[in-house]
Design a protein around this motif. Structure first.
Motif, PDB file in Angstrom:
ATOM      1  N   ALA A 167       1.093   7.101  -6.702  1.00  0.00           N
ATOM      2  CA  ALA A 167      -0.070   8.001  -6.767  1.00  0.00           C
ATOM      3  C   ALA A 167       0.489   9.465  -6.295  1.00  0.00           C
ATOM      4  O   ALA A 167       0.085  10.562  -7.052  1.00  0.00           O
ATOM      5  CB  ALA A 167      -1.115   7.773  -6.163  1.00  0.00           C
ATOM      6  N   GLY A 168       1.396   9.640  -5.353  1.00  0.00           N
ATOM      7  CA  GLY A 168       1.715  11.061  -4.951  1.00  0.00           C
ATOM      8  C   GLY A 168       2.629  11.555  -6.244  1.00  0.00           C
ATOM      9  O   GLY A 168       2.514  12.764  -6.469  1.00  0.00           O
ATOM     10  N   GLU A 202       0.946  -1.170  -0.097  1.00  0.00           N
ATOM     11  CA  GLU A 202       0.034   0.164   0.067  1.00  0.00           C
ATOM     12  C   GLU A 202       0.608   1.386   0.007  1.00  0.00           C
ATOM     13  O   GLU A 202       0.588   2.142  -0.396  1.00  0.00           O
ATOM     14  CB  GLU A 202      -1.031  -0.211   1.185  1.00  0.00           C
ATOM     15  CG  GLU A 202      -2.021  -1.141   1.272  1.00  0.00           C
ATOM     16  CD  GLU A 202      -2.750  -1.122   2.434  1.00  0.00           C
ATOM     17  OE1 GLU A 202      -2.583  -0.287   3.323  1.00  0.00           O
ATOM     18  OE2 GLU A 202      -3.590  -1.979   2.714  1.00  0.00           O
ATOM     19  N   THR A 203       2.193   1.214   0.693  1.00  0.00           N
ATOM     20  CA  THR A 203       2.957   2.333   0.690  1.00  0.00           C
ATOM     21  C   THR A 203       3.414   2.439  -0.958  1.00  0.00           C
ATOM     22  O   THR A 203       3.479   3.895  -1.081  1.00  0.00           O
ATOM     23  CB  THR A 203       4.122   2.018   1.716  1.00  0.00           C
ATOM     24  OG1 THR A 203       3.375   1.788   2.870  1.00  0.00           O
ATOM     25  CG2 THR A 203       4.944   3.236   1.957  1.00  0.00           C
ATOM     26  N   ILE A 210       1.981   2.027  -3.517  1.00  0.00           N
ATOM     27  CA  ILE A 210       1.006   2.534  -4.410  1.00  0.00           C
ATOM     28  C   ILE A 210       0.743   3.949  -3.929  1.00  0.00           C
ATOM     29  O   ILE A 210       0.491   4.727  -4.948  1.00  0.00           O
ATOM     30  CB  ILE A 210      -0.599   1.686  -4.401  1.00  0.00           C
ATOM     31  CG1 ILE A 210       0.025   0.186  -4.778  1.00  0.00           C
ATOM     32  CG2 ILE A 210      -1.441   2.515  -4.792  1.00  0.00           C
ATOM     33  CD1 ILE A 210      -0.989  -0.648  -4.403  1.00  0.00           C
ATOM     34  N   THR A 211       0.630   4.320  -2.647  1.00  0.00           N
ATOM     35  CA  THR A 211       0.372   5.738  -2.212  1.00  0.00           C
ATOM     36  C   THR A 211       1.831   6.450  -2.820  1.00  0.00           C
ATOM     37  O   THR A 211       1.389   7.777  -3.027  1.00  0.00           O
ATOM     38  CB  THR A 211       0.506   5.837  -0.698  1.00  0.00           C
ATOM     39  OG1 THR A 211      -0.619   5.034  -0.428  1.00  0.00           O
ATOM     40  CG2 THR A 211       0.215   7.154  -0.151  1.00  0.00           C
ATOM     41  N   LEU A 212       2.797   6.002  -2.384  1.00  0.00           N
ATOM     42  CA  LEU A 212       4.022   6.956  -3.207  1.00  0.00           C
ATOM     43  C   LEU A 212       4.015   7.323  -4.650  1.00  0.00           C
ATOM     44  O   LEU A 212       4.213   8.307  -5.100  1.00  0.00           O
ATOM     45  CB  LEU A 212       5.347   6.281  -2.838  1.00  0.00           C
ATOM     46  CG  LEU A 212       5.606   6.233  -1.330  1.00  0.00           C
ATOM     47  CD1 LEU A 212       6.995   5.600  -1.012  1.00  0.00           C
ATOM     48  CD2 LEU A 212       5.959   7.800  -0.992  1.00  0.00           C
TER      49      LEU A 212
END
Length: 69
Positions: free
Chosen positions: A9-10, A2-3, A5-7
């Protein structure tokens, strides 16, 4: 996972923001280049000649710049 994917996306949002800002700056530069600016106001333009006082012995006229100390 998840980290990551979040990075990702950011990073994607940052890249899209940079692209948007770049395109807006290019559009703004094109508008400025196409715009025909008028002559400056007579009160703030330099007098004809080399800008020094006249040869008649009179004091040079004071230019209005809009600045007040």
């Amino acid at each position: 996972m998840e980290t990551v994917i979040t990075l990702a996306a950011g990073a994607l949002l940052i890249a899209l923001g940079m692209l948007l800002i770049h395109r807006l700056n290019a559009q703004h530069d094109a508008r400025i280049a196409a715009y025909h600016f008028s002559d400056p106001f007579p009160a703030i333009s330099r007098p004809p000649g080399d800008g020094h006082h006249s040869s008649t012995g009179q004091a040079p006229s004071r230019r209005v710049t809009g600045y007040r100390p």
